[in-house]
Design an enzyme around this catalytic site. Structure first.
Site, PDB file in Angstrom:
ATOM      1  N   VAL B  77       0.848  -1.186   0.000  1.00  0.00           N
ATOM      2  CA  VAL B  77       0.000   0.000   0.000  1.00  0.00           C
ATOM      3  C   VAL B  77       0.886   1.240   0.000  1.00  0.00           C
ATOM      4  CG1 VAL B  77      -1.948   1.143   1.087  1.00  0.00           C
ATOM      5  CG2 VAL B  77      -1.574  -1.281   1.473  1.00  0.00           C
ATOM      6  N   ASP B 179     -11.550 -10.910   5.128  1.00  0.00           N
ATOM      7  CA  ASP B 179     -10.312 -10.805   5.917  1.00  0.00           C
ATOM      8  C   ASP B 179     -10.447  -9.707   6.969  1.00  0.00           C
ATOM      9  OD1 ASP B 179      -7.783 -11.410   6.777  1.00  0.00           O
ATOM     10  OD2 ASP B 179      -6.755 -10.270   5.216  1.00  0.00           O
TER      11      ASP B 179
END
Lengths: 286, 418
Positions: B77, B179
């Protein structure tokens, strides 16, 4: 076959190529197998390989299959030209996606590159003649495409200043209130000192300052691009920072001709800014 | 130095380190060479080291990459800047492994979802052979680090409630998170809680097939495949079956961890984790006093059998919400029914919750050699016996509670009433 290979190797050597006959034979075989639809005469190909081989580069390191298709393009082989045009279009598109080029600019570049690559002009031979096979053809086309795109995108725009002033501004953020005062008082002297200090840094050091201050590269990225360990990169950056600080100090002292104490307090102020900026740059994980 | 020719630059990947470094130095002050050099270094990386992400790219699509803010099993990210809309964004580059088509489709459906408790998805695309997703950049921290500060029970329950609202909204839009864990839930500086990384964890890879060891029961990062984080996964999800119900389970594990500082189920392998869940929810640690409604709501969400969990996130939310005394406001016409209902509610409030810690059936544990020889059969039998054990346990528990409340059934039936 042996006799023929003899002649082919002779053509290669005559054009300035150095290399084993067996290697040449293997390269030739690889090229013809990769491009069965092309028909470049073996002697012609060998001679071109020899002419293009850069000094100090082994024949084994050459992408002969790519040179083969480049030679075919120069010899005006339609199939080769179509194949290279396809690669070109793809590479231009990828390169363009990394620039701010408009669709029209991309179309212009694609068209003009076709000329540049395939057509001999009085003042400039076709670029595919200069391709040695040291890197793959795809990369070669990509480099040419990227350069042309950058040129086209930058055309008409103010010349981008990659000189030292923006680096000074990053090292000494003008928005900083403390430094604004310092700069208000000593502006010309501070800036001149820093510019002179930068001038004393070598090219590697300046590149490191630029990448870290202006581009905000992390130690990791510097390490990866220079292919050194991040610890080495961190050491380099720390060293150039220390060096810059020392030079600034010298230059300021010379210019201000004031007591060393006073210079030190100014230096501390400047240095604190450098440290803050470097902390950001040197954000080193555990 | 003067600019190197295209032929030299094209060989950048083959240059020796000194030549390469000289070029990189030069590129620092030369606009056109810099574009070429950075471009080529990136190409080289993409082609030779597909997913290690050695050098951070300078641009991904139109987004200017500013810095790396995280990396995990799923991808990397970056904090980035969108020059077109002049706003900061987060760009997540997903590791190869999942189906890009499905990821795209899910990101697209998520992009349509606007909810204050869901991290907004702006864009999805391809970069150097990987799928990337552009999202809102949350100014704050993730729940895990937020919990590092001392938080009150009310603050934690509020955070979990907000997260549950976000997940509920996604479920209504047909998106399963897969998740959920404290690392994917963000607490903004302004106090809002946002759930991120929806649906990106699906891999189509059976977590059991790719090796069955958990590093330490906490976070499993496995090279190659993308999986959820097993410690938060419902037993059925460990079998590859993710659903809204498994999201609920993961959220309840997160809530438990947030409140008590430990996880309800531990295990060193997928099977151990699944069996721990089947064994039943352990008693809450005494580290914190938690309102009974919250405790019960979380316990129910942790049921091994998805059927026994709350029917939806909305139901979990309702169970978490402080009870309002709605009874007196109901129309008088249904007075009799209401009287009965209130009576029961009052009765159950007055009486302490019966202690019915039913001993679970011992899970079936074949010897190691048999497990090694027939892993598929063992897994199947364990699933079946696990389901049976869960059914039995809930029946026994129900019977025990009924007995305590109504003095009807025989305590000998379960043999467990204390």
């Amino acid at each position: 076959m042996l006799v023929v290979m003899d002649q082919i190797h002779a053509a290669f050597a005559a054009a300035g190529g150095t290399g084993d006959e067996a290697v040449l034979a293997a390269q030739l075989r690889a090229a013809t197998e990769a491009w069965p639809e092309l028909a470049v005469a073996p002697e012609r190909f060998a001679s071109e390989l020899g002419r293009r081989l850069p000094p100090g580069i082994a024949l084994t390191a050459i992408k002969a299959t790519d040179v083969y298709v480049a030679v075919a393009c120069i010899d005006r082989d339609e199939a080769a030209i179509v194949a290279v045009r396809q690669i070109l279009a793809k590479e231009v598109a990828i390169a363009a996606s990394k620039t701010t080029a408009t669709r029209d600019q991309v179309a212009d570049v694609t068209a003009s590159l076709a000329r540049v690559l395939f057509v001999d002009e009085p003042d400039r031979p076709a670029a595919l003649r200069d391709y040695s096979g040291r890197g793959d053809l795809k990369s070669y086309l990509r480099v040419i495409a990227m350069r042309e795109l950058v040129r086209v995108v930058n055309r008409g725009r103010r010349e981008v200043n990659l000189e030292d002033d923006d680096l000074l501004d990053r090292i000494v953020p003008a928005s900083d209130p403390e430094l604004s005062i310092l700069r208000a008082q000593y502006r010309e002297i501070v800036d001149a000192s820093m510019r002179a200090a930068l001038g004393r840094i070598d090219e590697r050091g300046r590149a490191l300052l630029r990448y870290t201050f202006i581009d905000g590269w992390t130690v990791d990225r510097v390490g990866q691009v220079y292919k050194v360990h991040r610890a080495t990169a961190a050491r380099w950056i720390a060293a150039v920072r220390t060096e810059l600080g020392e030079h600034i100090r010298d230059e300021l002292a010379g210019r201000l001709r004031v007591q060393v104490d006073e210079v030190d307090s100014i230096i501390r102020l400047v240095q604190s800014r450098i440290d803050v900026s470097l902390e950001r740059v040197l954000r080193v994980g555990p | 130095m003067t600019c190197p020719d295209a032929d030299t630059l094209a060989a950048l990947a083959n240059l020796d380190d000194v030549e390469r470094a000289v070029l990189v130095d030069h590129a620092a002050t030369c606009d056109s060479c810099r574009a070429v050099v950075l471009d080529l270094l990136e190409v080289t990386r993409a082609e030779t080291e597909p997913s290690t992400g050695e050098v951070d790219p300078a641009m991904i699509d139109r987004y200017r990459i500013e810095r790396r803010i995280g990396a995990g099993a799923m991808g990397v990210v970056f904090a980035a800047y969108d020059p077109e809309l002049a706003r900061p964004v987060a760009v997540k580059v997903l590791r190869a492994g999942g189906s890009p088509v499905r990821m795209r489709r899910e990101a697209q459906s998520l992009a349509k979802l606007t909810h204050p408790n869901v991290v907004a998805v702006y864009d999805v695309g391809e970069h150097a052979g990987s799928t990337f997703v552009t999202m809102a950049l949350v100014d704050g921290e993730n729940l895990r680090s937020w919990l590092g500060g001392q938080r009150t029970t009310a603050q934690i329950v509020d955070a979990i409630t907000q997260a549950a609202r976000g997940v509920d909204a996604a479920h209504r839009a047909g998106i399963v998170h897969r998740d959920l864990k404290p690392d994917n839930i963000f607490v903004a500086r302004t106090g809002e809680v946002l759930v991120g990384d929806f649906g990106l964890a699906r891999s189509g890879i059976d977590p059991r097939a790719a090796g069955n060891k958990l590093a330490d029961g906490s976070e499993l990062t496995r090279t190659g495949g993308v999986v959820g984080t097993p410690a938060y996964m419902a037993p059925e999800q460990l079998d590859g079956d993710a659903s809204a119900a498994s999201d609920q389970f993961a959220l309840c594990v997160t809530a438990w961890e947030a409140l008590y500082g430990t996880r309800p189920f531990t295990g060193r392998t997928f099977d151990e984790l699944a069996l721990a869940a089947v064994d039943g929810v352990p008693p809450e640690p005494r580290t914190r006093k938690v309102p009974a409604r919250v405790r019960d709501a979380i316990r129910r969400g942790l049921a091994a059998d998805p059927e026994l969990r709350h029917p939806s996130l909305a139901a979990l939310l309702a169970a978490l919400a402080p009870r309002r005394r709605r009874w007196p406001y109901v129309a008088a016409g249904t007075g009799v029914v209401i009287a009965a209902v209130t009576g029961m509610a009052v009765a159950s409030r007055d009486k302490p919750a019966p202690s019915c810690d039913v001993q679970a059936l011992a899970p079936w544990r074949p010897d190691a050699r048999f497990t090694a020889a027939k892993p598929a059969i063992v897994a199947a039998i364990q699933r079946i016996t696990g389901r049976y054990a869960a059914d039995w346990k809930s029946l026994a528990h129900g019977s025990c509670v009924a007995h305590a409340r109504r003095q009807l059934s025989d305590p000998a039936l379960t043999g467990s009433r204390r």
